[in-house]
Motif scaffolding. Structure first.
Motif, PDB file in Angstrom:
ATOM      1  N   ARG A  84     -18.822  26.593  25.544  1.00  0.00           N
ATOM      2  CA  ARG A  84     -19.049  25.459  26.448  1.00  0.00           C
ATOM      3  C   ARG A  84     -19.180  25.929  27.898  1.00  0.00           C
ATOM      4  O   ARG A  84     -20.046  25.450  28.635  1.00  0.00           O
ATOM      5  CB  ARG A  84     -17.928  24.433  26.309  1.00  0.00           C
ATOM      6  N   ALA A  85     -18.338  26.868  28.305  1.00  0.00           N
ATOM      7  CA  ALA A  85     -18.402  27.382  29.683  1.00  0.00           C
ATOM      8  C   ALA A  85     -19.723  28.109  29.934  1.00  0.00           C
ATOM      9  O   ALA A  85     -20.322  27.957  30.998  1.00  0.00           O
ATOM     10  CB  ALA A  85     -17.220  28.305  29.954  1.00  0.00           C
ATOM     11  N   ALA A  86     -20.179  28.893  28.954  1.00  0.00           N
ATOM     12  CA  ALA A  86     -21.449  29.615  29.110  1.00  0.00           C
ATOM     13  C   ALA A  86     -22.622  28.640  29.197  1.00  0.00           C
ATOM     14  O   ALA A  86     -23.546  28.832  29.996  1.00  0.00           O
ATOM     15  CB  ALA A  86     -21.639  30.594  27.950  1.00  0.00           C
ATOM     16  N   VAL A  87     -22.576  27.571  28.401  1.00  0.00           N
ATOM     17  CA  VAL A  87     -23.628  26.552  28.459  1.00  0.00           C
ATOM     18  C   VAL A  87     -23.608  25.874  29.826  1.00  0.00           C
ATOM     19  O   VAL A  87     -24.647  25.729  30.482  1.00  0.00           O
ATOM     20  CB  VAL A  87     -23.457  25.516  27.316  1.00  0.00           C
ATOM     21  N   ASN A  88     -22.418  25.475  30.285  1.00  0.00           N
ATOM     22  CA  ASN A  88     -22.299  24.795  31.584  1.00  0.00           C
ATOM     23  C   ASN A  88     -22.718  25.682  32.741  1.00  0.00           C
ATOM     24  O   ASN A  88     -23.274  25.199  33.722  1.00  0.00           O
ATOM     25  CB  ASN A  88     -20.874  24.287  31.798  1.00  0.00           C
ATOM     26  N   ALA A  89     -22.451  26.993  32.620  1.00  0.00           N
ATOM     27  CA  ALA A  89     -22.819  27.927  33.689  1.00  0.00           C
ATOM     28  C   ALA A  89     -24.280  28.355  33.593  1.00  0.00           C
ATOM     29  O   ALA A  89     -24.775  29.065  34.472  1.00  0.00           O
ATOM     30  CB  ALA A  89     -21.913  29.156  33.640  1.00  0.00           C
ATOM     31  N   ALA A  90     -24.949  27.948  32.520  1.00  0.00           N
ATOM     32  CA  ALA A  90     -26.358  28.293  32.301  1.00  0.00           C
ATOM     33  C   ALA A  90     -26.602  29.798  32.314  1.00  0.00           C
ATOM     34  O   ALA A  90     -27.617  30.261  32.815  1.00  0.00           O
ATOM     35  CB  ALA A  90     -27.258  27.576  33.310  1.00  0.00           C
ATOM     36  N   THR A  91     -25.646  30.546  31.745  1.00  0.00           N
ATOM     37  CA  THR A  91     -25.859  31.998  31.609  1.00  0.00           C
ATOM     38  C   THR A  91     -26.918  32.214  30.530  1.00  0.00           C
ATOM     39  O   THR A  91     -27.223  31.299  29.748  1.00  0.00           O
ATOM     40  CB  THR A  91     -24.557  32.713  31.182  1.00  0.00           C
ATOM     41  N   LYS A 115     -27.132  26.785  23.897  1.00  0.00           N
ATOM     42  CA  LYS A 115     -27.516  25.386  24.098  1.00  0.00           C
ATOM     43  C   LYS A 115     -28.739  25.038  23.261  1.00  0.00           C
ATOM     44  O   LYS A 115     -28.784  23.977  22.627  1.00  0.00           O
ATOM     45  CB  LYS A 115     -27.785  25.115  25.574  1.00  0.00           C
ATOM     46  N   ASN A 116     -29.719  25.926  23.225  1.00  0.00           N
ATOM     47  CA  ASN A 116     -30.927  25.670  22.435  1.00  0.00           C
ATOM     48  C   ASN A 116     -30.591  25.501  20.953  1.00  0.00           C
ATOM     49  O   ASN A 116     -31.121  24.616  20.287  1.00  0.00           O
ATOM     50  CB  ASN A 116     -31.954  26.789  22.623  1.00  0.00           C
ATOM     51  N   VAL A 117     -29.706  26.347  20.447  1.00  0.00           N
ATOM     52  CA  VAL A 117     -29.317  26.272  19.038  1.00  0.00           C
ATOM     53  C   VAL A 117     -28.513  24.997  18.777  1.00  0.00           C
ATOM     54  O   VAL A 117     -28.772  24.272  17.814  1.00  0.00           O
ATOM     55  CB  VAL A 117     -28.498  27.521  18.624  1.00  0.00           C
ATOM     56  N   ILE A 118     -27.551  24.717  19.649  1.00  0.00           N
ATOM     57  CA  ILE A 118     -26.704  23.533  19.482  1.00  0.00           C
ATOM     58  C   ILE A 118     -27.541  22.260  19.568  1.00  0.00           C
ATOM     59  O   ILE A 118     -27.385  21.351  18.751  1.00  0.00           O
ATOM     60  CB  ILE A 118     -25.558  23.533  20.524  1.00  0.00           C
ATOM     61  N   ASP A 119     -28.452  22.203  20.561  1.00  0.00           N
ATOM     62  CA  ASP A 119     -29.299  21.027  20.725  1.00  0.00           C
ATOM     63  C   ASP A 119     -30.201  20.795  19.517  1.00  0.00           C
ATOM     64  O   ASP A 119     -30.557  19.655  19.202  1.00  0.00           O
ATOM     65  CB  ASP A 119     -30.154  21.132  21.990  1.00  0.00           C
ATOM     66  N   ALA A 120     -30.562  21.878  18.823  1.00  0.00           N
ATOM     67  CA  ALA A 120     -31.401  21.764  17.623  1.00  0.00           C
ATOM     68  C   ALA A 120     -30.566  21.453  16.382  1.00  0.00           C
ATOM     69  O   ALA A 120     -31.097  21.331  15.285  1.00  0.00           O
ATOM     70  CB  ALA A 120     -32.194  23.056  17.420  1.00  0.00           C
ATOM     71  N   GLY A 121     -29.243  21.365  16.560  1.00  0.00           N
ATOM     72  CA  GLY A 121     -28.366  21.030  15.447  1.00  0.00           C
ATOM     73  C   GLY A 121     -27.983  22.214  14.585  1.00  0.00           C
ATOM     74  O   GLY A 121     -27.452  22.038  13.490  1.00  0.00           O
ATOM     75  N   GLY A 122     -28.209  23.422  15.065  1.00  0.00           N
ATOM     76  CA  GLY A 122     -27.907  24.618  14.279  1.00  0.00           C
ATOM     77  C   GLY A 122     -26.530  25.181  14.577  1.00  0.00           C
ATOM     78  O   GLY A 122     -25.811  24.697  15.456  1.00  0.00           O
ATOM     79  N   LEU A 123     -26.178  26.196  13.799  1.00  0.00           N
ATOM     80  CA  LEU A 123     -24.930  26.921  14.019  1.00  0.00           C
ATOM     81  C   LEU A 123     -25.226  28.128  14.904  1.00  0.00           C
ATOM     82  O   LEU A 123     -26.216  28.827  14.701  1.00  0.00           O
ATOM     83  CB  LEU A 123     -24.340  27.396  12.685  1.00  0.00           C
ATOM     84  N   VAL A 124     -24.366  28.362  15.853  1.00  0.00           N
ATOM     85  CA  VAL A 124     -24.556  29.463  16.783  1.00  0.00           C
ATOM     86  C   VAL A 124     -24.387  30.786  16.025  1.00  0.00           C
ATOM     87  O   VAL A 124     -23.412  30.974  15.299  1.00  0.00           O
ATOM     88  CB  VAL A 124     -23.553  29.358  17.954  1.00  0.00           C
TER      89      VAL A 124
END
Length: 192
Positions: free
Chosen positions: A36-43, A50-59
Motif C-alpha cells: 500500500r505504501a509503495a502504491v501511494n508513493a507511486a514508486t 497498482k496495475n495488477v491490483i486494479d486488474a483484479g490479479g494477485l501481485v
C-alpha cells in the motif's frame, strides 16, 4: 535483530511482531502495508503493483520481492526488522536470502507460531462475536469457512517454509496457543 514471523492466519504474528518491534526498536514490516505504501508513493514497484491490483490479479513474487527490497533499503530497517507476511513461498524465501546476502546480512531467526487448527477456528469465532457484542462489524475473514480456506492455502504454500528454515538452522518454533504474554516471553527466551 532480523526476524521473520511464520504461522497460519490468526496465530498472533502481528501481535507478537509488534511486541518484538518495540522490544528491539526495529520496524515491523507487513507485506500488505509495504505494498500500500509503495502504491501511494507511486514508486516503480508500487505502480506495477497498482496495475495488477486494479486488474483484479494477485501481485507476483517479483513485485512483492521488489517492494520488500525497497522497504529494507530504508534507514530504519538497516539495523534490523521484523517481517510479517513475507516470505510466503520458497521463491520469496530464497530471494530474501539473496537480498540479505548482497548486503552481508543474515536472518537472526524465523519465529514460527504453532497453533491447533480447531482452537484457531474457535479464536476466530470468538473475535467475531466480540465485534458483534461491541456493535462493530466482524472482519470479513472471521468466519469458519473462510478461515478453513486460508488455513488450507497456508498449509499448501507457506508451511513448507518451516522445513526450509529448519534446514538452515534458523527456525524457532513456539507454542502460539498460550497466553499472549507467555508467547512473548517464550520468543524472547528462544532468541537469547
Amino acid at each position: 535483530m532480523r526476524l521473520v514471523m511464520l504461522g497460519p492466519p490468526g496465530a498472533g504474528k502481528g501481535t507478537q511482531g509488534q511486541r518484538l518491534s518495540e522490544r528491539f526498536n526495529v520496524p515491523q514490516l507487513s507485506t500488505g502495508d509495504m505494498l500500500r505504501a509503495a502504491v501511494n508513493a507511486a514508486t516503480p514497484v508500487g505502480l506495477a503493483a497498482k496495475n495488477v491490483i486494479d486488474a483484479g490479479g494477485l501481485v507476483s513474487d517479483d513485485i512483492v520481492i521488489g517492494c520488500v527490497q525497497e522497504r529494507l533499503s530504508r534507514e530504519d530497517a538497516k539495523r534490523g526488522f521484523i517481517l510479517d507476511g513475507f516470505p510466503r513461498t520458497l521463491a520469496q524465501a530464497a530471494a530474501l536470502d539473496d537480498l540479505l546476502n548482497s548486503s552481508q546480512h543474515r536472518l537472526t531467526a524465523v519465529v514460527e507460531l504453532l497453533v491447533d487448527e480447531e482452537l484457531l477456528l474457535d479464536r476466530v469465532q470468538k473475535r467475531a462475536q466480540e465485534a458483534l457484542d461491541r456493535g462493530a462489524t466482524p472482519r470479513s475473514d472471521d468466519n469458519p469457512e473462510t478461515m478453513r480456506q486460508r488455513l488450507a492455502s497456508y498449509a499448501e504454500s507457506t508451511a513448507v517454509l518451516s522445513n526450509f528454515y529448519y534446514n538452515q538452522g534458523r527456525l524457532v518454533s513456539i507454542d502460539g496457543m498460550r497466553d499472549v504474554d507467555r508467547v512473548t516471553a517464550d520468543i524472547l527466551e528462544a532468541l537469547t
